[in-house]
Design an enzyme around this catalytic site. Structure first.
Site, PDB file in Angstrom:
ATOM      1  CB  THR A 146      40.047  31.141  32.726  1.00  0.00           C
ATOM      2  OG1 THR A 146      41.231  31.902  32.494  1.00  0.00           O
ATOM      3  CG2 THR A 146      40.340  30.105  33.789  1.00  0.00           C
ATOM      4  CD  GLN A 181      44.763  32.380  32.040  1.00  0.00           C
ATOM      5  OE1 GLN A 181      44.855  32.253  30.821  1.00  0.00           O
ATOM      6  NE2 GLN A 181      44.861  33.563  32.624  1.00  0.00           N
ATOM      7  CG  ASP A 225      46.860  31.720  40.518  1.00  0.00           C
ATOM      8  OD1 ASP A 225      47.575  31.829  41.533  1.00  0.00           O
ATOM      9  OD2 ASP A 225      46.727  32.628  39.693  1.00  0.00           O
ATOM     10  NE  ARG A 281      48.974  34.366  42.096  1.00  0.00           N
ATOM     11  CZ  ARG A 281      48.966  35.105  40.981  1.00  0.00           C
ATOM     12  NH1 ARG A 281      49.689  36.226  40.914  1.00  0.00           N
ATOM     13  NH2 ARG A 281      48.230  34.742  39.943  1.00  0.00           N
ATOM     14  CD1 TRP A 283      41.618  37.238  41.205  1.00  0.00           C
ATOM     15  CD2 TRP A 283      40.681  35.206  41.228  1.00  0.00           C
ATOM     16  NE1 TRP A 283      40.893  37.102  40.045  1.00  0.00           N
ATOM     17  CE2 TRP A 283      40.309  35.876  40.032  1.00  0.00           C
ATOM     18  CE3 TRP A 283      40.218  33.908  41.458  1.00  0.00           C
ATOM     19  CZ2 TRP A 283      39.473  35.275  39.089  1.00  0.00           C
ATOM     20  CZ3 TRP A 283      39.398  33.323  40.506  1.00  0.00           C
ATOM     21  CH2 TRP A 283      39.031  34.013  39.332  1.00  0.00           C
TER      22      TRP A 283
END
EC number: 3.1.1.11
Length: 364
Positions: A146, A181, A225, A281, A283
């Site tokens: 990523t 990603q 995300d 979310r 993380w």
């Protein structure tokens, strides 16, 4: 001492091994690990990097150059060429005017080249794009992860961008796909500001990695995300648009310690799009996200927030909203561990003070 630090930065930016990373993909460039190790060794908090106690933002330009796809119309034909032309230790504000056009290139602003301003003519017509994904192999045959997938990477402090689109054009991945990603921009430098910019991608569009950042009247598009990282950032008057065919998530903030001052604050924003969207979310164990005075369309799930599959995080995260409105803002169905903030609880997150903005944004 400063020379040693700059040499260390140079080493960090040229490492090519891999380690663990965000999401389901298991690889990340070791530049990230080295960057974090350096911050820890220097005794700086994860919130921001203090390069020099006497260091201040510099807004008066000492140099103006231009970029155009047509070599006869500008000083350079690529954005990276323009950045590479600056002194290795850049010490004054440089304005880089980018003429209208699509610049298909992968760009990095090195950590030693602070005080860079990119100015496009219009975000709809001034575009920097690439199409890397986390599972794409580099020349050494290993996935870039990523961190390495970013179209545009900012490692230097005091970076500014205006009227530019940063885009990762990798296709929207199917639900549950691994290694897809596709970062449009990664911001790892402190004191970065983005005005009237667009960030377009799908999974993991905007990697708000480290540092204090300010986004004013920007457009941010993605699916899962699509704003993520451990920055301390203020999103002011931004349009956040989901492009998901199923479930998606707007944020994944990675605050891992209650001592970290990081978090994402969204004020006077607008959230619309497609699919069913979580506001965030968890993380990080102490993930922190605040929405204030924000319009939320009906795509927001009633629960609003996701615990990242770890119920223990429900006791440590800081998720909530303040005076939001629209069909998706109803607090009645929210998870019990999110908050509807009082005036006193919201106050630290809804002004420049959240990002120490008075110290570096006053002349923007």
């Amino acid at each position: 001492m400063k020379l040693k630090l700059f040499l260390l930065f140079l080493v960090v930016e040229n490492v090519s091994a891999f380690s663990n990373q965000h999401g389901s993909n298991r690889f990340v460039r070791s530049e990230e690990s080295a960057y974090l190790k350096w911050i820890k060794q220097m005794g700086s908090s994860m919130t921001h990097v203090q390069y020099d106690k006497a260091d201040q933002n510099k807004m008066e330009p000492c140099l103006t150059i231009s970029v155009d796809n047509n070599a006869t119309m500008g000083d350079f034909v690529s954005v990276q060429e323009a950045i590479d032309s600056l002194p290795f230790f850049n010490l004054c504000r440089v304005i880089i005017h980018i003429h209208k056009g699509i610049y298909r290139e992968k760009v990095v602003v090195p950590i030693t080249k602070r005080y860079v301003t990119l100015e496009g003519e219009d975000a709809d017509e001034t575009i920097i794009e690439w199409d890397d994904t986390a599972d794409r192999n580099e020349s050494n045959g290993r996935p870039m992860g990523t961190y390495g997938s970013a179209t545009f990477s900012v490692n230097a402090p005091y970076f500014i961008a205006k009227n530019i689109t940063f885009r990762n054009v990798a296709p929207l991945p199917p639900s549950g796909a691994l290694g897809k990603q596709a970062v449009a921009i990664r911001i790892s430098g402190d004191n970065a500001a983005f005005i009237l910019c667009k960030f377009i991608g799908a999974q993991d569009t905007l990697y708000d990695h480290l540092g204090r950042h300010y986004f004013k009247n920007c457009y941010i598009e993605g699916s899962v995300d699509f704003i993520f990282g451990n920055g301390r950032s203020l999103y002011d008057g931004c349009y956040l648009r989901a492009v998901s065919n199923s479930y998606g998530a707007l944020t994944a903030q990675k605050r891992d310690s209650m001592l970290d001052e990081t978090g994402f604050s969204f004020i006077n924003c607008r959230v619309t799009g497609s699919g069913a969207l979580y506001l965030g979310r968890a993380w990080g164990t102490f993930s922190r996200v605040v929405f204030a005075y924000t319009y939320m369309d009906k795509i927001i799930t009633p629960e609003g927030w996701d615990n990242w599959g770890d119920k223990n995080r429900e006791m440590t995260v800081f998720f909530g909203q303040y005076k939001c409105y629209g069909p998706g803002s109803d607090y009645g169905g929210r998870v019990a561990w999110s908050r509807e903030f009082t005036d006193q609880e919201a106050e630290p997150f809804i002004s420049f003070g959240f990002i120490d903005g008075d110290d570096w944004l006053s002349d923007l």
